[in-house]
Scaffold this motif. Structure first.
Motif, PDB file in Angstrom:
ATOM      1  N   THR A  76       3.571  40.442   9.534  1.00 40.26           N
ATOM      2  CA  THR A  76       3.879  41.204   8.330  1.00 40.26           C
ATOM      3  C   THR A  76       3.968  40.276   7.124  1.00 40.26           C
TER       4      THR A  76
ATOM      5  N   GLN B 159       5.465  40.332   3.204  1.00 39.10           N
ATOM      6  CA  GLN B 159       6.329  41.088   2.301  1.00 39.10           C
ATOM      7  C   GLN B 159       6.409  40.471   0.911  1.00 39.10           C
TER       8      GLN B 159
ATOM      9  N   ARG C  68       0.523  48.584  -1.823  1.00 36.53           N
ATOM     10  CA  ARG C  68       1.929  48.328  -1.546  1.00 36.53           C
ATOM     11  C   ARG C  68       2.142  48.159  -0.047  1.00 36.53           C
ATOM     12  N   ARG C  69       1.670  49.141   0.713  1.00 32.84           N
ATOM     13  CA  ARG C  69       1.838  49.085   2.170  1.00 32.84           C
ATOM     14  C   ARG C  69       0.516  49.481   2.815  1.00 32.84           C
ATOM     15  N   LYS C  70      -0.023  48.558   3.616  1.00 35.09           N
ATOM     16  CA  LYS C  70      -1.325  48.816   4.241  1.00 35.09           C
ATOM     17  C   LYS C  70      -1.560  47.794   5.351  1.00 35.09           C
TER      18      LYS C  70
ATOM     19  N   LEU D 177       0.127  43.537   8.509  1.00 34.10           N
ATOM     20  CA  LEU D 177       0.792  44.622   7.802  1.00 34.10           C
ATOM     21  C   LEU D 177       1.316  44.077   6.486  1.00 34.10           C
TER      22      LEU D 177
ATOM     23  N   ASP E  75       3.574  44.854   3.388  1.00 31.45           N
ATOM     24  CA  ASP E  75       4.693  45.740   3.053  1.00 31.45           C
ATOM     25  C   ASP E  75       5.415  45.149   1.848  1.00 31.45           C
TER      26      ASP E  75
ATOM     27  N   THR F  60       3.884  48.614  -5.613  1.00 33.54           N
ATOM     28  CA  THR F  60       2.431  48.515  -5.700  1.00 33.54           C
ATOM     29  C   THR F  60       2.078  47.310  -6.563  1.00 33.54           C
TER      30      THR F  60
ATOM     31  N   THR G 125       6.051  36.761   7.129  1.00 36.55           N
ATOM     32  CA  THR G 125       7.450  36.548   7.515  1.00 36.55           C
ATOM     33  C   THR G 125       7.676  35.178   8.151  1.00 36.55           C
TER      34      THR G 125
END
Length: 99
Positions: free
Chosen positions: A3, A5, A29-31, A42, A44, A48, A60
């Motif tokens: 992920t 972020q 934004r999240r995809k 991912l 996250d 946007t 992460t």
């Protein structure tokens, strides 16, 4: 699945992998994205964000995934009144390159 972020406008050294995205795909934004290595990532983000070519998603585990602008078809516009054409293109906030 790994992920990301956080996003930075530039990389800070060696990158772990990269993703190639079109202009429209770089607004997100999240995809879930597929990296060049074939593995999924991912994204996250808190809001946007417009990802720039050469920017980096920070995972992460602190790895950097570079953003590459994917090749896209271009349209060449010519004419006698290019200043008027440029005004109309800019008025619609259409991405363009003027030379």
């Amino acid at each position: 699945m790994l992920t990301a972020q956080h996003y930075h406008a530039h990389t800070h050294g060696d990158v772990a992998d990269h993703v190639s995205l079109t202009y429209e795909d770089r607004f997100l934004r999240r995809k879930v994205l597929t990296r060049a290595s074939g593995t999924q990532l991912l994204v996250d983000l808190p809001q946007t964000t417009s990802l720039d070519h050469g920017g980096a998603l920070i995972t992460t585990n602190k790895a950097e995934i570079r953003i590459d602008a994917a090749p896209e078809p271009l349209l060449e516009v010519t004419g006698d009144k290019l200043h008027r054409i440029a005004l109309h293109i800019g008025n619609r906030h259409t991405p363009c390159q003027i030379e």
